[in-house]
Enzyme design. Structure first.
Site, PDB file in Angstrom:
ATOM      1  CG  ASP A  67      -0.289  -0.426   2.512  1.00  0.00           C
ATOM      2  OD1 ASP A  67       0.956  -0.412   2.575  1.00  0.00           O
ATOM      3  OD2 ASP A  67      -1.002  -0.745   3.457  1.00  0.00           O
ATOM      4  CG  ASP A 136      -9.087  -0.575  11.587  1.00  0.00           C
ATOM      5  OD1 ASP A 136      -8.175  -1.362  11.230  1.00  0.00           O
ATOM      6  OD2 ASP A 136      -9.323   0.499  10.991  1.00  0.00           O
ATOM      7  CG  HIS A 138      -6.095  -1.697   8.612  1.00  0.00           C
ATOM      8  ND1 HIS A 138      -6.091  -0.375   9.008  1.00  0.00           N
ATOM      9  CD2 HIS A 138      -4.828  -2.123   8.836  1.00  0.00           C
ATOM     10  CE1 HIS A 138      -4.896  -0.046   9.427  1.00  0.00           C
ATOM     11  NE2 HIS A 138      -4.103  -1.086   9.340  1.00  0.00           N
ATOM     12  CD  GLU A 143      -8.579   1.829   7.739  1.00  0.00           C
ATOM     13  OE1 GLU A 143      -8.641   0.806   8.450  1.00  0.00           O
ATOM     14  OE2 GLU A 143      -7.891   2.818   8.042  1.00  0.00           O
TER      15      GLU A 143
HETATM   16  P1  PGA Z   1       1.698  -1.834  12.876  1.00  0.00           P
HETATM   17  O1  PGA Z   1       0.660  -1.579  11.699  1.00  0.00           O
HETATM   18  O2  PGA Z   1       2.473  -3.044  12.482  1.00  0.00           O
HETATM   19  O3  PGA Z   1       2.560  -0.616  12.916  1.00  0.00           O
HETATM   20  O4  PGA Z   1       0.899  -2.051  14.126  1.00  0.00           O
HETATM   21  C1  PGA Z   1      -0.096  -2.650  11.223  1.00  0.00           C
HETATM   22  C2  PGA Z   1      -1.059  -2.179  10.172  1.00  0.00           C
HETATM   23  O5  PGA Z   1      -1.569  -1.049  10.272  1.00  0.00           O
HETATM   24  O6  PGA Z   1      -1.343  -2.949   9.250  1.00  0.00           O
END
Ligand code: PGA
Length: 261
Positions: A67, A136, A138, A143
């Site tokens: 992404d 959340d 995702h 999302e």
């Molecule tokens: P993080 O992010 O590894 O920094 O917790 C994970 C994500 O948002 O997919």
């Protein structure tokens, strides 16, 4: 779906790095899908250590981005292109030519998304996709309520994700872009092997919903239940809300060692 509970983030990183090394021994030009965020860093550290120790040759490996933020200027240190170059491509000694990613600076964002899906297909598809998970639920930047069939496209970040990511922008949420390009859930499901790593108490609810809840767009990571080869690696804290934790421990402890991840 296989769930592997490890002691801590370092052990998770080592396990996944070994799975990547195994893949590269079988397929030296494998296309590795990488994720950004804090969680996968132990994977990249462990893989880099293996390369330096001569345990695996990554010289023909290719890297694909999951992404990207929309609208950050080219070369911005927090763009995911810069991040992946800094955290993965350079430490592994790969050429930037071995790297595929969507163009977050394109004027025609939709065309850039479609071009990225085409580029992934033309490269033969992702062999192993590393995923983190948002609080959340995702994956990538899909999302909650993203279509489970979605392709690479523009998305708007939730406030929670912008709050979570402000730490990369001097703690200033106003600097976190609202829009992103993300591989769609349908795109992600085309990778041959999905490996999701989650560590820390903050991910426990999202992990439980992903592994033991229904497949639902409300929890994008639950789409892994639809994939024929999905591995979820979690530390004890992230596993703390799994009802079947003992079953997962038992199954992994009794797995034939030749089977790998
Ligand atoms: P993080 O992010 O590894 O920094 O917790 C994970 C994500 O948002 O997919």
């Amino acid at each position: 779906m296989e769930v592997v509970i490890v002691q801590d983030a370092k052990a998770g990183g080592e396990l996944i790095a070994e799975a990547i090394a195994d893949l590269l021994r079988r397929k030296p030009d494998a296309l590795l899908g990488v994720a950004t965020g804090s969680t996968p860093l132990p994977v990249y550290d462990a893989l880099t250590a293996k390369v330096r120790a001569g345990a695996v040759d990554v010289s023909r490996a290719r890297i694909a981005q999951l992404d990207e933020y929309v609208g950050l200027p080219a070369g911005h240190p927090e763009s995911y292109r810069s991040t992946v170059l800094r955290q993965v491509v350079e430490p592994l000694g790969l050429s930037p030519d071995a790297f595929l990613g969507p163009d977050g600076t394109a004027e025609d964002v939709q065309a850039a998304c479609e071009a990225y899906d085409r580029a992934l297909a033309e490269a033969g598809g992702v062999d192993l996709q590393i995923l983190g998970i948002g609080t959340d639920g995702h994956i990538g930047f899909n999302e909650p309520c993203s279509s489970l069939a979605s392709r690479t496209r523009i998305k708007t970040l939730t406030e929670q994700t912008r709050i979570d990511n402000a730490r990369f922008f001097d703690g200033d949420i106003d600097q976190v872009p609202h829009h992103v390009i993300t591989q769609g859930i349908g795109t992600i499901l085309e990778a041959r092997h999905l490996v999701l790593l989650a560590t820390g108490e903050g991910k426990a609810d999202a992990v439980a919903a992903t592994v033991e809840g229904p497949v639902a767009a409300l929890v994008p990571a639950s789409a892994l239940q639809l994939h024929p080869h999905a591995t979820v690696v979690v530390d004890e804290a992230a596993a703390s809300k799994l009802k079947l934790a003992d079953y997962f421990r038992h199954t992994y402890a009794n797995k034939p060692s030749w089977q790998g991840l």
